[in-house]
Design an enzyme around this catalytic site. Structure first.
Site, PDB file in Angstrom:
ATOM      1  N   ILE A  31       0.614  -1.545  -0.122  1.00 52.49           N
ATOM      2  CA  ILE A  31       0.035  -0.207   0.063  1.00 52.49           C
ATOM      3  C   ILE A  31       0.914   1.441   0.420  1.00 52.49           C
ATOM      4  O   ILE A  31       0.637   2.327  -0.669  1.00 52.49           O
ATOM      5  CB  ILE A  31      -1.090  -0.051   0.920  1.00 52.49           C
ATOM      6  CG1 ILE A  31      -2.015   0.772   0.969  1.00 52.49           C
ATOM      7  CG2 ILE A  31       0.218   0.121   2.403  1.00 52.49           C
ATOM      8  CD1 ILE A  31      -3.415   1.466   1.619  1.00 52.49           C
ATOM      9  N   GLY A  93      12.086  -3.810  12.047  1.00 54.80           N
ATOM     10  CA  GLY A  93      11.738  -2.826  11.623  1.00 54.80           C
ATOM     11  C   GLY A  93      10.470  -3.351  10.717  1.00 54.80           C
ATOM     12  O   GLY A  93       9.465  -3.168  10.245  1.00 54.80           O
ATOM     13  N   GLN A  94      10.001  -5.002  11.542  1.00 58.75           N
ATOM     14  CA  GLN A  94       8.525  -5.389  10.963  1.00 58.75           C
ATOM     15  C   GLN A  94       7.555  -4.770  11.618  1.00 58.75           C
ATOM     16  O   GLN A  94       7.471  -4.230  13.153  1.00 58.75           O
ATOM     17  CB  GLN A  94       8.752  -7.119  11.844  1.00 58.75           C
ATOM     18  CG  GLN A  94       7.335  -7.212  11.199  1.00 58.75           C
ATOM     19  CD  GLN A  94       7.564  -9.531  11.966  1.00 58.75           C
ATOM     20  OE1 GLN A  94       8.416  -9.485  12.575  1.00 58.75           O
ATOM     21  NE2 GLN A  94       6.548 -10.055  11.151  1.00 58.75           N
ATOM     22  N   HIS A 100       5.938 -11.895   6.299  1.00 58.23           N
ATOM     23  CA  HIS A 100       5.890 -11.817   4.544  1.00 58.23           C
ATOM     24  C   HIS A 100       7.508 -11.084   4.434  1.00 58.23           C
ATOM     25  O   HIS A 100       8.126 -10.652   4.674  1.00 58.23           O
ATOM     26  CB  HIS A 100       5.509 -10.212   4.672  1.00 58.23           C
ATOM     27  CG  HIS A 100       5.586  -9.148   5.713  1.00 58.23           C
ATOM     28  ND1 HIS A 100       5.245  -9.505   6.768  1.00 58.23           N
ATOM     29  CD2 HIS A 100       5.939  -8.383   4.751  1.00 58.23           C
ATOM     30  CE1 HIS A 100       5.101  -8.337   7.523  1.00 58.23           C
ATOM     31  NE2 HIS A 100       6.496  -7.304   6.494  1.00 58.23           N
ATOM     32  N   HIS A 102       9.506  -9.354   1.255  1.00 64.89           N
ATOM     33  CA  HIS A 102       8.913  -8.351   0.641  1.00 64.89           C
ATOM     34  C   HIS A 102      10.080  -7.901  -1.053  1.00 64.89           C
ATOM     35  O   HIS A 102      10.585  -8.832  -0.537  1.00 64.89           O
ATOM     36  CB  HIS A 102       9.858  -6.689   0.606  1.00 64.89           C
ATOM     37  CG  HIS A 102       9.327  -6.496   2.384  1.00 64.89           C
ATOM     38  ND1 HIS A 102       8.448  -5.140   2.143  1.00 64.89           N
ATOM     39  CD2 HIS A 102       9.000  -6.540   3.107  1.00 64.89           C
ATOM     40  CE1 HIS A 102       7.973  -4.468   3.478  1.00 64.89           C
ATOM     41  NE2 HIS A 102       8.233  -6.131   4.072  1.00 64.89           N
TER      42      HIS A 102
END
Ligand code: 5GP
Ligand code: ZN
Length: 114
Positions: A31, A93-94, A100, A102
């Site tokens: 997003i 930084g999750q 997931h 990236h």
């Protein structure tokens, strides 16, 4: 899992711009893209992060990478390269606690990461 954003996407309770879907994996466009191509590849099964993945999940993890590679190829990233990132936990930084990968591409990235 209840109250997990990505599980809600898997269950179609929240709409996504899908890039790929099969029985065990969903891939969708981020997003807030950080690159011209920014796709998240997730297992449909809920794992909080990579540390929750067990010895029996090897096939699924291999499949996640297989899908990431196919999407890299489909998005013409193979020539110039791309980056796969699995942020894990606070220091990693999750921000969404559902495993997931990236897939980032379409520009150059610095190293070391910030
Ligand atoms: P993390 O920071 O956990 O490694 O990555 C989570 C990613 O999920 C972020 O890149 C963020 O932009 C993306 N994200 C968060 N909420 C949504 C959403 O509602 N829809 C989509 N498509 N991506 C989201
Ligand atoms: Zn989940």
């Amino acid at each position: 899992m209840q109250d997990c954003l990505f599980c809600k996407m898997v269950q179609k309770q929240i709409p996504v711009r899908a890039a790929f879907e099969d029985e065990t994996v969903l891939a969708f466009h981020d997003i807030a893209p950080q690159a011209p191509v920014h796709i998240l590849v997730i297992p449909k099964k809920h794992f909080r992060n990579i540390m929750e993945v067990g010895a029996d999940d090897g096939e699924l993890v291999a499949h996640l990478f297989e899908v990431a590679r196919a999407l890299a190829r489909e998005n013409h990233l193979e020539g110039n390269g791309f980056r796969l990132v699995v942020n894990t936990g606070r220091d990693g930084g999750q921000t969404v606690e559902h495993l997931h990968i990236h897939l980032l591409g379409g520009r150059g990235f610095g190293w070391p990461p910030g």
